[in-house]
Structures are given as structure tokens and as C-alpha cells.
Enzyme design. Structure first.
Site, mmCIF file in Angstrom:
data_model
loop_
_atom_site.group_PDB
_atom_site.id
_atom_site.type_symbol
_atom_site.label_atom_id
_atom_site.label_comp_id
_atom_site.label_asym_id
_atom_site.label_seq_id
_atom_site.Cartn_x
_atom_site.Cartn_y
_atom_site.Cartn_z
ATOM 1 N N GLY A 15 0.818 -1.257 -0.063
ATOM 2 C CA GLY A 15 0.046 0.140 -0.148
ATOM 3 C C GLY A 15 0.995 1.332 0.049
ATOM 4 O O GLY A 15 2.265 1.245 -0.019
ATOM 5 N N SER A 45 -4.869 1.555 0.084
ATOM 6 C CA SER A 45 -4.313 2.972 -0.328
ATOM 7 C C SER A 45 -5.071 3.348 -1.485
ATOM 8 O O SER A 45 -5.283 4.424 -1.750
ATOM 9 C CB SER A 45 -2.900 2.667 -0.216
ATOM 10 O OG SER A 45 -2.405 2.406 0.791
ATOM 11 N N GLY A 50 -10.827 10.681 -0.722
ATOM 12 C CA GLY A 50 -11.102 11.904 -0.190
ATOM 13 C C GLY A 50 -9.882 13.018 -0.369
ATOM 14 O O GLY A 50 -9.934 13.784 -1.171
ATOM 15 N N GLY A 51 -8.874 12.569 0.243
ATOM 16 C CA GLY A 51 -7.549 13.439 0.066
ATOM 17 C C GLY A 51 -6.610 13.201 1.532
ATOM 18 O O GLY A 51 -6.660 11.988 1.936
ATOM 19 N N ARG A 273 -15.031 12.256 13.163
ATOM 20 C CA ARG A 273 -15.777 11.158 12.740
ATOM 21 C C ARG A 273 -16.424 10.258 13.910
ATOM 22 O O ARG A 273 -17.544 9.921 13.468
ATOM 23 C CB ARG A 273 -14.505 10.026 12.185
ATOM 24 C CG ARG A 273 -14.213 10.382 10.807
ATOM 25 C CD ARG A 273 -13.370 9.110 10.187
ATOM 26 N NE ARG A 273 -13.317 9.318 8.619
ATOM 27 C CZ ARG A 273 -12.661 8.739 7.907
ATOM 28 N NH1 ARG A 273 -11.544 8.022 8.513
ATOM 29 N NH2 ARG A 273 -12.447 9.052 6.802
ATOM 30 N N GLU A 365 -1.468 2.075 8.461
ATOM 31 C CA GLU A 365 -2.403 1.332 9.356
ATOM 32 C C GLU A 365 -2.161 0.528 10.373
ATOM 33 O O GLU A 365 -2.598 0.543 11.332
ATOM 34 C CB GLU A 365 -3.783 0.967 8.215
ATOM 35 C CG GLU A 365 -4.726 0.875 9.237
ATOM 36 C CD GLU A 365 -5.949 0.641 8.434
ATOM 37 O OE1 GLU A 365 -6.012 1.121 6.997
ATOM 38 O OE2 GLU A 365 -7.294 0.250 8.777
ATOM 39 N N SER A 380 -4.550 9.562 7.263
ATOM 40 C CA SER A 380 -3.801 7.992 7.123
ATOM 41 C C SER A 380 -3.200 8.241 5.838
ATOM 42 O O SER A 380 -1.826 7.670 6.034
ATOM 43 C CB SER A 380 -5.078 7.159 6.807
ATOM 44 O OG SER A 380 -4.476 5.659 6.825
HETATM 45 C C1 LIG Z 1 -12.335 3.118 0.436
HETATM 46 C C2 LIG Z 1 -11.342 3.813 1.511
HETATM 47 C C3 LIG Z 1 -11.426 5.224 1.393
HETATM 48 C C4 LIG Z 1 -10.369 5.888 2.279
HETATM 49 N N1 LIG Z 1 -10.125 7.134 1.971
HETATM 50 C C5 LIG Z 1 -9.098 7.894 2.597
HETATM 51 C C6 LIG Z 1 -8.804 9.174 2.415
HETATM 52 O O1 LIG Z 1 -9.306 9.947 1.658
HETATM 53 N N2 LIG Z 1 -7.630 9.596 2.982
HETATM 54 C C7 LIG Z 1 -7.097 9.018 3.905
HETATM 55 O O2 LIG Z 1 -6.079 9.686 4.478
HETATM 56 N N3 LIG Z 1 -7.155 7.908 4.128
HETATM 57 C C8 LIG Z 1 -8.327 7.379 3.662
HETATM 58 N N4 LIG Z 1 -8.412 5.843 3.817
HETATM 59 C C9 LIG Z 1 -7.577 5.072 4.757
HETATM 60 C C10 LIG Z 1 -6.390 4.667 4.127
HETATM 61 O O3 LIG Z 1 -6.548 4.732 2.768
HETATM 62 C C11 LIG Z 1 -5.843 3.406 4.541
HETATM 63 O O4 LIG Z 1 -5.714 3.600 5.995
HETATM 64 C C12 LIG Z 1 -4.137 3.621 4.252
HETATM 65 O O5 LIG Z 1 -4.194 3.860 2.863
HETATM 66 C C13 LIG Z 1 -3.759 2.417 4.665
HETATM 67 O O6 LIG Z 1 -2.258 2.122 3.934
HETATM 68 P P1 LIG Z 1 -1.419 0.866 4.387
HETATM 69 O O7 LIG Z 1 -0.149 1.279 3.362
HETATM 70 O O8 LIG Z 1 -1.199 1.006 5.624
HETATM 71 O O9 LIG Z 1 -1.994 -0.545 4.154
HETATM 72 P P2 LIG Z 1 -2.964 -0.875 2.684
HETATM 73 O O10 LIG Z 1 -3.053 0.130 1.804
HETATM 74 O O11 LIG Z 1 -4.146 -1.520 3.129
HETATM 75 O O12 LIG Z 1 -1.795 -1.968 2.231
HETATM 76 C C14 LIG Z 1 -1.660 -3.278 2.918
HETATM 77 C C15 LIG Z 1 -0.587 -4.209 2.231
HETATM 78 O O13 LIG Z 1 -0.422 -5.112 2.733
HETATM 79 C C16 LIG Z 1 -0.814 -6.345 2.218
HETATM 80 N N5 LIG Z 1 -0.856 -7.581 3.194
HETATM 81 C C17 LIG Z 1 -1.769 -7.701 4.056
HETATM 82 N N6 LIG Z 1 -1.282 -8.718 4.524
HETATM 83 C C18 LIG Z 1 -0.305 -9.113 4.328
HETATM 84 C C19 LIG Z 1 0.446 -10.571 4.461
HETATM 85 N N7 LIG Z 1 0.338 -11.350 5.461
HETATM 86 N N8 LIG Z 1 1.774 -10.699 3.859
HETATM 87 C C20 LIG Z 1 2.171 -9.533 2.840
HETATM 88 N N9 LIG Z 1 1.545 -8.584 2.498
HETATM 89 C C21 LIG Z 1 0.328 -8.262 3.250
HETATM 90 C C22 LIG Z 1 -1.672 -6.031 1.180
HETATM 91 O O14 LIG Z 1 -2.013 -6.868 0.489
HETATM 92 C C23 LIG Z 1 -1.480 -4.537 0.867
HETATM 93 O O15 LIG Z 1 -0.763 -4.855 -0.126
HETATM 94 C C24 LIG Z 1 -9.560 5.162 3.019
HETATM 95 C C25 LIG Z 1 -9.701 3.673 3.296
HETATM 96 C C26 LIG Z 1 -10.653 3.072 2.423
HETATM 97 C C27 LIG Z 1 -10.544 1.494 2.549
#
Ligand SMILES: Cc1cc2nc3c(=O)[nH]c(=O)nc-3n(C[C@H](O)[C@H](O)[C@H](O)COP(=O)(O)OP(=O)(O)OC[C@H]3O[C@@H](n4cnc5c(N)ncnc54)[C@H](O)[C@@H]3O)c2cc1C
Length: 400
Positions: A15, A45, A50-51, A273, A365, A380
């Protein structure tokens, strides 16, 4: 058990936070691998619409941004992490721009919206596909370098070695191991799995199942606030194809308001929220909600108040989705109800994004503290950029 090699830095998850860490570690000169459960594109991600927050407004500052985060978290966030998040935000935005992400601009500056809980207009957007634009820029930056991608590698265990860590994965060809000087855990939250257990709807990608947090805790990492899960106030409730869709909170930033069955506003539509979600639940419980044609609880989100010009620039994807499902949000109100969205807590990290395990970093996250028990919208993606970049840089240094 096949070995997939030895790296300076292993990033788990692709992500925004994992990609930011991988790009930053590679640019610090590390030999990097990014392993991810399914495809490199699959993540929450990329779904973010939104932004992303950063204090660019003439009446704004990182200090005001930090005050808003602390207040929205009900003073449960970790102040040093919040200070870093907000102070580093403008520079993280410029970094994303250098990597090719173009934020929407107007009148010679960024187009800024005020999001729930914010005292100033602070939300930058790329239309309403902000997460898609950020992940695309980061992915292309990583793929333009010498780093290695390991798609379809799901982490199953993490073991300390004399120097560094050994990670085991479930891979298409059976179990595989990777050795690394330092590991960055960026595997996101668990709301998809949690919603399935509760029999509820979720905005999340099916890969958001949380096992990497469990694996890290089993290896000895500390966690915090893991029980604090966040509901998105505006889940789509009708039609069926839009159930679980997160109606961007920017609808409210651009004028949409929440109404009960009597057409009355019952809460500050730009509140924090948890406050807004609770107000909706309470309104329905008090018998003042509406019911969707398939009998689900809901209230109205009056999107007809959004000026067409704002919707055209900042909500085109949302309009396309609803119009494709037969509803025009600019001429009809939408049914909405809170939906499981975000894991507020996670692994304990310090200001270098290091967990309580030596040489294991966490960002995005999966990490806790930055938002305390209640995250603000738009922080986030910011956390992914700020702490992903930091995690990658410090992991690269630690691995040497
Ligand atoms: C619909 C939606 C809209 C959102 N809108 C916003 C917004 O407008 N603004 C904002 O700030 N935030 C927003 N959020 C929240 C934000 O997008 C996420 O919290 C953030 O992008 C999470 O990023 P990340 O890199 O931590 O995790 P993620 O983007 O969830 O990526 C996690 C990665 O880990 C991988 N993974 C999972 N388990 C394993 C494993 N066992 N082994 C290897 N890989 C694994 C997954 O496949 C994925 O590639 C939104 C979330 C959603 C769902």
C-alpha cells in the site's frame, strides 16, 4: 523451503506506506525487496478517494493541524508522533509531487477542503482518486529502481537472526524465506476480516485481514489501542451495488449535510468521525432515521446541496459510481449509514517508525499512536507518506 534471497531491507505490504518505505530505503542506497500478499496493486490505499491533509492554507500551520489531531483523538494520540506527522506534512506532499503525483490546484495554489474535525481548510486532493494517484506515483518510482517485488507472498512468520530477521511466506511455489537486515511492516489494518466476523459491511479491501499484526506481536512487538476500530460515517446504504462503498467525506466538505427522516440536520456534518457516526446511530435508534428499500437502517446525506462545479472537480468518481447505479447525487439525496473502515491502533512505534523490536519498523495503518483512538480523515494517507518515508530511511541505515 525456497530462499528468495537476502536483502538490506524487506518491506511487507504494497500500500502507500509500504511503497513509500521501499522507495525511501532504495533511495538511501539499500537493496530492497517488497513482498505482498497478492498483486502489488491490491491494497486499501488505492481505494482512498477523499484526500490527504497538510497545512498549506495562509491561515494554517502544522501546530494548528497537530491541535486538531489531538482534539479529534480525544487527547489519546501520541504527541511526538503527531508533531512529526503535521510538521513533516508539507515536505511529504512535495516529495510525492517530485515522484509524479499531481494534486488538484486552483487560483495558483492547492485546492484545499475542510474535513471533519479540522479547524482550517487543509485537505489536498487528486480529484477523488487521491489514493490511486499516490500509490501509482510511488509504485512507478520503486519499479524504476533496482528493487525486487515479490507478489503473492503472504507473511506467515518472522524470526530474529543473529543479525537481522528471517521472514517466512506462503508463496505460489510453497513456503519461501527471505533474510533481511531490517524489516518494515506495512501490511495495513484488519477491518475486512473484522466486518466479516461481525456480519457487517466494510469499506476495506479483502486483503485487510490483520495477520501481520498478530505475527509481530507473537515475535514480541508491543501494540496499543487495537480495540479502537473506526466507522466511516458515510457508508453507502442503497442501492445494493453501493453498499459498503465509502461516500467521500469531501461531499460534506463541499456542502452535503446529514438529515433525518423529517429533513432536519441532527449533527454538525463536519464534526469528528466518531461523533458523526455515533450521531447517525443514535438518530436511527431514536426512530428518526429512514429505511432503505431492502430494510436497512439509514439517514439521508443531502448531496444535492453540493455545487455542480465543485462536484465536477472534486467528486467525479463518486458521481460516476452512483450515476452508474441509477442515482444522481446532485438531484437525489443518498441513503447512508456508518460502516467499518479503519483500525485506529496498531504496533507501538517511535519517531523513527521503529517498533519495540530491534530492526523491525512499522508504518501506515498497522502502526498505532499517531491517531490515538480516533483518526481524522485525510491523516492516514499522510501517515503513510510521512512514516513510510521515515521507516524506509531508518531501516536502510539500521541494515548497514
Ligand atoms: C475506501 C477507502 C477510502 C479511504 N479514504 C481515505 C482518504 O481519503 N484519506 C486518507 O487519509 N485515508 C483514507 N483511507 C484510509 C487509508 O487509505 C488507509 O488506511 C491507508 O491507505 C492504509 O495504507 P497502508 O499502506 O497502511 O495499508 P494498505 O494500503 O491496506 O496496504 C496493505 C498491504 O499489505 C498487504 N498485506 C496484507 N497482509 C499481508 C501479508 N500477510 N503478507 C504480505 N502482505 C500483506 C496487502 O495486500 C496490501 O498490499 C481510506 C480507506 C478506504 C478503504
Amino acid at each position: 523451503m525456497a530462499s528468495k534471497g537476502s536483502f538490506d531491507v524487506l518491506v511487507v505490504g504494497s500500500g502507500a506506506s509500504g511503497l513509500a518505505a521501499a522507495v525511501s530505503a532504495a533511495r538511501a542506497g539499500a537493496h530492497v525487496a517488497i513482498a505482498t500478499k497478492t498483486t502489488v496493486q491490491a491494497c486499501n490505499s488505492a481505494k482512498a478517494q477523499g484526500g490527504i491533509q497538510a497545512a498549506f492554507g495562509p491561515d494554517d500551520s502544522p501546530e494548528l493541524h497537530a491541535e486538531d489531531v489531538m482534539r479529534s483523538s480525544h487527547e489519546t494520540a501520541d504527541p511526538p508522533l503527531v508533531e512529526l506527522l503535521t510538521a513533516d506534512a508539507p515536505s511529504a506532499i512535495h516529495w510525492l509531487e517530485q515522484l509524479g503525483c499531481s494534486f488538484t490546484r486552483e487560483n495558483g495554489g492547492y485546492r484545499l477542503a475542510r474535513c471533519g474535525g479540522a479547524s482550517r481548510k487543509r485537505l489536498l486532493q487528486v480529484g477523488d482518486r487521491t489514493g490511486h494517484a499516490i500509490t501509482k506515483a510511488l509504485r512507478e518510482a520503486f519499479e524504476g529502481g533496482p528493487g525486487i517485488e515479490l507478489p503473492h507472498h503472504a507473511l506467515v512468520s518472522l524470526m530474529p537472526k543473529q543479525a537481522g530477521w528471517r521472514a517466512a511466506f506462503e508463496a505460489p511455489t510453497g513456503e519461501a524465506v527471505v533474510d533481511a537486515g531490517a524489516v518494515v511492516l506495512a501490511a495495513g489494518g484488519r477491518c475486512f476480516a473484522e466486518a466479516a466476523t461481525r456480519g457487517e459491511l466494510s469499506t476495506n479491501h479483502p486483503n485487510a485481514t490483520g495477520e501481520v499484526t498478530r505475527i509481530a506481536c507473537e515475535a514480541g512487538a508491543e501494540s496499543r489501542d487495537l480495540d479502537a476500530l473506526q466507522y466511516h460515517p458515510n457508508g453507502g446504504a442503497w442501492p445494493p451495488t453501493m453498499q459498503g462503498y465509502s461516500i467521500p467525506e469531501t461531499t460534506r466538505a463541499y456542502g452535503a449535510v446529514l438529515l433525518n427522516a423529517e429533513g432536519e440536520e441532527f449533527t454538525d456534518s463536519l464534526g469528528a468521525r466518531d461523533t458523526v457516526s455515533q450521531a447517525i446511530v443514535d438518530e436511527v435508534a431514536a426512530g428518526r432515521g429512514v429505511e432503505t428499500p431492502d430494510g436497512r437502517p439509514a439517514v439521508w446525506l443531502d448531496t444535492t446541496r453540493i455545487p455542480e462545479a465543485d462536484a465536477g472537480v472534486s467528486l467525479p468518481y463518486m458521481l460516476r459510481r452512483f450515476r452508474g447505479a441509477g442515482i444522481d447525487p446532485l438531484s437525489e439525496k443518498l441513503y447512508t449509514y456508518p460502516v467499518l473502515h479503519y483500525q485506529n491502533g496498531g504496533l507501538v512505534i517511535d519517531t523513527n517508525a521503529e517498533t519495540t523490536l530491534d530492526g523491525v519498523y512499522a508504518c501506515g495503518e498497522i502502526a498505532g499512536g499517531t491517531h490515538g483512538r480516533n483518526r481524522m480523515m485525510g491523516n492516514s494517507l499522510l501517515e503513510c507518506a510521512v512514516f513510510g518515508r521515515r521507516a524506509g530511511k531508518h531501516a536502510a541505515t539500521a541494515a548497514r
